[in-house]
Design a protein around this motif. Sequence first.
Motif, PDB file in Angstrom:
ATOM      1  N   GLY A   1      -6.903  -9.026  -1.028  1.00 18.85           N
ATOM      2  CA  GLY A   1      -7.615  -8.085  -2.095  1.00 18.85           C
ATOM      3  C   GLY A   1      -9.365  -8.456  -2.543  1.00 18.85           C
ATOM      4  O   GLY A   1      -9.732  -9.163  -2.359  1.00 18.85           O
ATOM      5  N   THR A   2      -9.608  -7.253  -3.285  1.00 17.73           N
ATOM      6  CA  THR A   2     -11.118  -7.899  -3.810  1.00 17.73           C
ATOM      7  C   THR A   2     -11.315  -8.489  -5.245  1.00 17.73           C
ATOM      8  O   THR A   2     -12.330  -8.947  -5.140  1.00 17.73           O
ATOM      9  N   GLY A   3      -9.578  -8.793  -5.751  1.00 16.32           N
ATOM     10  CA  GLY A   3     -10.209 -10.042  -6.778  1.00 16.32           C
ATOM     11  C   GLY A   3      -9.698  -8.937  -8.495  1.00 16.32           C
ATOM     12  O   GLY A   3     -10.783  -7.870  -7.659  1.00 16.32           O
ATOM     13  N   TRP A   4      -9.664  -9.202  -9.359  1.00 12.57           N
ATOM     14  CA  TRP A   4      -9.153  -8.724 -10.601  1.00 12.57           C
ATOM     15  C   TRP A   4     -10.699  -8.005 -10.420  1.00 12.57           C
ATOM     16  O   TRP A   4     -11.832  -8.909 -10.786  1.00 12.57           O
ATOM     17  N   GLY A   5     -11.397  -6.940 -10.807  1.00 13.04           N
ATOM     18  CA  GLY A   5     -12.214  -6.134 -11.254  1.00 13.04           C
ATOM     19  C   GLY A   5     -13.128  -6.251 -10.316  1.00 13.04           C
ATOM     20  O   GLY A   5     -14.549  -5.578 -10.792  1.00 13.04           O
ATOM     21  N   GLN A   6     -12.698  -5.769  -9.445  1.00  9.09           N
ATOM     22  CA  GLN A   6     -13.576  -6.727  -7.876  1.00  9.09           C
ATOM     23  C   GLN A   6     -14.052  -4.869  -7.386  1.00  9.09           C
ATOM     24  O   GLN A   6     -14.863  -4.514  -6.794  1.00  9.09           O
ATOM     25  N   GLY A   7     -12.408  -4.665  -7.140  1.00  7.00           N
ATOM     26  CA  GLY A   7     -12.818  -3.463  -6.285  1.00  7.00           C
ATOM     27  C   GLY A   7     -12.629  -1.662  -7.693  1.00  7.00           C
ATOM     28  O   GLY A   7     -13.332  -1.619  -8.422  1.00  7.00           O
ATOM     29  N   PHE A   8     -12.463  -0.477  -6.906  1.00  2.00           N
ATOM     30  CA  PHE A   8     -12.117   0.624  -7.330  1.00  2.00           C
ATOM     31  C   PHE A   8     -10.811   1.373  -7.597  1.00  2.00           C
ATOM     32  O   PHE A   8     -11.126   2.048  -7.247  1.00  2.00           O
ATOM     33  N   PRO A   9     -10.077   1.005  -8.109  1.00  2.00           N
ATOM     34  CA  PRO A   9      -8.905   1.095  -8.566  1.00  2.00           C
ATOM     35  C   PRO A   9      -9.021   2.975  -9.381  1.00  2.00           C
ATOM     36  O   PRO A   9      -7.752   3.724  -8.978  1.00  2.00           O
ATOM     37  N   TYR A  10      -9.834   2.823 -10.331  1.00  2.00           N
ATOM     38  CA  TYR A  10     -10.437   4.019 -11.234  1.00  2.00           C
ATOM     39  C   TYR A  10     -10.426   5.338 -10.318  1.00  2.00           C
ATOM     40  O   TYR A  10     -10.043   6.226 -11.055  1.00  2.00           O
ATOM     41  N   LEU A  11     -10.818   4.969  -8.740  1.00  2.00           N
ATOM     42  CA  LEU A  11     -11.417   6.236  -7.640  1.00  2.00           C
ATOM     43  C   LEU A  11      -9.800   7.361  -7.880  1.00  2.00           C
ATOM     44  O   LEU A  11     -10.413   8.445  -7.588  1.00  2.00           O
ATOM     45  N   VAL A  12      -8.116   6.730  -7.924  1.00  2.00           N
ATOM     46  CA  VAL A  12      -7.652   7.302  -7.589  1.00  2.00           C
ATOM     47  C   VAL A  12      -7.016   7.451  -9.338  1.00  2.00           C
ATOM     48  O   VAL A  12      -6.804   7.243  -9.955  1.00  2.00           O
ATOM     49  N   PRO A  13      -6.918   9.418  -9.083  1.00  2.00           N
ATOM     50  CA  PRO A  13      -6.337   9.657 -10.373  1.00  2.00           C
ATOM     51  C   PRO A  13      -4.761   9.278 -10.370  1.00  2.00           C
ATOM     52  O   PRO A  13      -4.127   8.997  -9.993  1.00  2.00           O
ATOM     53  N   PHE A  14      -4.366   8.951 -11.660  1.00  3.96           N
ATOM     54  CA  PHE A  14      -3.362   8.425 -12.595  1.00  3.96           C
ATOM     55  C   PHE A  14      -3.228   7.395 -11.617  1.00  3.96           C
ATOM     56  O   PHE A  14      -2.242   6.554 -11.433  1.00  3.96           O
ATOM     57  N   SER A  15      -4.813   6.566 -11.532  1.00  2.00           N
ATOM     58  CA  SER A  15      -4.541   4.791 -10.886  1.00  2.00           C
ATOM     59  C   SER A  15      -3.529   3.847 -11.997  1.00  2.00           C
ATOM     60  O   SER A  15      -3.439   3.125 -11.103  1.00  2.00           O
ATOM     61  N   PHE A  16      -3.385   4.223 -13.093  1.00  2.00           N
ATOM     62  CA  PHE A  16      -2.608   3.152 -14.021  1.00  2.00           C
ATOM     63  C   PHE A  16      -1.432   4.266 -14.165  1.00  2.00           C
ATOM     64  O   PHE A  16      -0.959   3.244 -15.051  1.00  2.00           O
ATOM     65  N   SER A  17      -0.739   4.887 -13.793  1.00  2.00           N
ATOM     66  CA  SER A  17       0.912   5.348 -13.596  1.00  2.00           C
ATOM     67  C   SER A  17       1.250   5.215 -12.917  1.00  2.00           C
ATOM     68  O   SER A  17       1.560   4.925 -12.200  1.00  2.00           O
ATOM     69  N   ASP A  18       1.097   6.622 -11.964  1.00  2.00           N
ATOM     70  CA  ASP A  18       1.969   6.835 -10.930  1.00  2.00           C
ATOM     71  C   ASP A  18       0.989   5.749  -9.532  1.00  2.00           C
ATOM     72  O   ASP A  18       1.860   5.746  -8.302  1.00  2.00           O
ATOM     73  N   PHE A  19       0.127   5.970  -9.543  1.00  2.00           N
ATOM     74  CA  PHE A  19      -0.558   5.304  -8.407  1.00  2.00           C
ATOM     75  C   PHE A  19      -0.954   3.735  -9.011  1.00  2.00           C
ATOM     76  O   PHE A  19      -1.960   3.007  -8.497  1.00  2.00           O
ATOM     77  N   ILE A  20       0.078   2.750 -10.026  1.00  2.00           N
ATOM     78  CA  ILE A  20      -0.854   1.851 -10.404  1.00  2.00           C
ATOM     79  C   ILE A  20      -0.616   0.684  -8.932  1.00  2.00           C
ATOM     80  O   ILE A  20      -1.199  -1.046  -8.812  1.00  2.00           O
ATOM     81  N   TYR A  21       0.785   0.956  -8.461  1.00  2.00           N
ATOM     82  CA  TYR A  21       1.179   0.219  -7.156  1.00  2.00           C
ATOM     83  C   TYR A  21      -0.169   0.032  -5.900  1.00  2.00           C
ATOM     84  O   TYR A  21      -0.824  -0.900  -5.762  1.00  2.00           O
ATOM     85  N   THR A  22      -0.948   0.591  -6.006  1.00  2.30           N
ATOM     86  CA  THR A  22      -2.150   1.244  -4.955  1.00  2.30           C
ATOM     87  C   THR A  22      -3.517   0.347  -5.387  1.00  2.30           C
ATOM     88  O   THR A  22      -4.195  -0.513  -5.135  1.00  2.30           O
ATOM     89  N   SER A  23      -3.147   0.674  -6.715  1.00  2.00           N
ATOM     90  CA  SER A  23      -4.974  -0.067  -7.691  1.00  2.00           C
ATOM     91  C   SER A  23      -4.715  -1.491  -7.493  1.00  2.00           C
ATOM     92  O   SER A  23      -5.382  -2.687  -7.094  1.00  2.00           O
ATOM     93  N   LEU A  24      -3.449  -1.899  -8.035  1.00  2.00           N
ATOM     94  CA  LEU A  24      -2.957  -3.575  -7.625  1.00  2.00           C
ATOM     95  C   LEU A  24      -2.937  -3.967  -6.241  1.00  2.00           C
ATOM     96  O   LEU A  24      -3.255  -4.803  -6.430  1.00  2.00           O
ATOM     97  N   ALA A  25      -2.513  -3.196  -5.304  1.00  2.00           N
ATOM     98  CA  ALA A  25      -3.074  -3.411  -3.686  1.00  2.00           C
ATOM     99  C   ALA A  25      -4.092  -4.109  -3.552  1.00  2.00           C
ATOM    100  O   ALA A  25      -4.492  -4.210  -2.659  1.00  2.00           O
ATOM    101  N   GLU A  26      -5.414  -2.565  -4.053  1.00  2.00           N
ATOM    102  CA  GLU A  26      -6.925  -2.878  -3.781  1.00  2.00           C
ATOM    103  C   GLU A  26      -7.420  -4.658  -4.465  1.00  2.00           C
ATOM    104  O   GLU A  26      -8.022  -5.145  -3.775  1.00  2.00           O
TER     105      GLU A  26
END
Length: 497
Positions: free
Chosen positions: A328-353
Amino acid sequence: MTAVETPEATLEPRVRRPLRLAELWLLMLAVAAGVGAFALVGMSISDALPTHFWFESLALVVLALVAHVVVRIRAPFASQTILPAAVLLNGVGLAMILRIQESGARGAAGADVVRNTQWSALGVVLACLVLWFLKDHRSLRKLTYTAMFASLVLLALPLVPGIGRSINGARIWIHLGGFSMQPAEFAKITLTVFFAGYLVSNRDTLALAGPKVLGLQLPRIRDLGPILLVWAASLAVLVFQRDLGTSLLLFGIFVAMLYLATQRFSWVLIGLLLFAGGAVLAAEVFPHVSQRMTGWLHAFDPAVFNARGGSGQLVAGLFGMANGGLFGTGWGQGFPYLVPFSFSDFIYTSLAEELGLTGMLAILLVFLILVERGLRTAITVRDGFGKLLAGGLAFTIALQTFVVVGGVTRLIPLTGLTLPFMAQGGSSLLSNWIIVAILLRVSDSALRPSTLPVRGQVGQGRIAPADGEHPGVGNADGEHPGTAPIQVVPPRVGGDL
């Protein structure tokens, strides 16, 4: 009063309550993981603790301690890993929502960690209330058909004019008094209660009657009525509410519980064939289902990628996971917010990044532990209703996790379900914390030593079937026959990990 005449009520205090030290230590580790993630988010983004650090940290600590105390008092013999697993998943999910909110990006406008913490607190409170007032899970069996009626009402509510709302093409929400809710999240619990009560009374008919064809024990035509009814209900959700995920979840729960009750693979095969046929028909007839299938099969096609409601979100999530790599990139070092609904439907991809493949597997392992404890509870508990209830609830978490992770990794089409305990959403948090409470109650019943008079003396032990007796789900009423020989197994006072 002699020892033989001593009522069971007077013997109960003699059973020593376990201290649940293992659960306390695991809770401390779970809370530390959440608090540490909160701190790392702020330090990585702004070299300071995030805005809501103390609120989030204190809330997580208080909720974990309150839940531990209630479990210690009301369910002292329950498995000591169920609660810590749920707290860990909830805490890490809150940390990711906080991370996306702190980014300040345009795509993070919907992330609200304070509101989700409030929903988490309400979920823990509801779980504590269920544990406090539900003294015996078997009392839920009296509500079998009440649960069925409640399920139908909950599934129909989004279709009621005035309170039902369509969001992103799916009509699965209701709005009341300024609050929005997904009734189907609670319907999965009431349906599990109904299925457990119905199947424990009818499993002999479903398991033994019917012809045998090519090695498969097929059911009688008239016994297909319940499964056809649930199949029709799941298709109705798919057609009228445009919710593929809930449709799959509801039908999957019923087929899984049918298998648990009858041990007949033919039910699973029939269920899979019915759902596959319905899904293919829906993909041909209904545009929203066809759109999901096209986005899944041709995700990288430019025409599909750029289309409204196409595969852009799915592909962005895949690239995010690829960016995370192994660690992973580390907490706060990635770009998960570029994915729509990164905090709900796609939170798993946010964590994976930001946590990488290692973090993804660790999260799946925690889900696996939670599901395994639920299934272990189903094996251990002594009444048939409890076996089906615990098994059904554990499978609910397992299936929902598989559907979400499978969707964002392109193993199966996207469905719109949320990852239990982690994704932003009040309905999901409330329903899953209620599931945890019921699993704890059934687990406590399964592992609690029974106090019985043995040969004229007071003894403590757990009822077990005698040699040669079937230790399964019991008779047609879900209980072991009263005439069966009784052995007394020494209690595991320390609880079960």
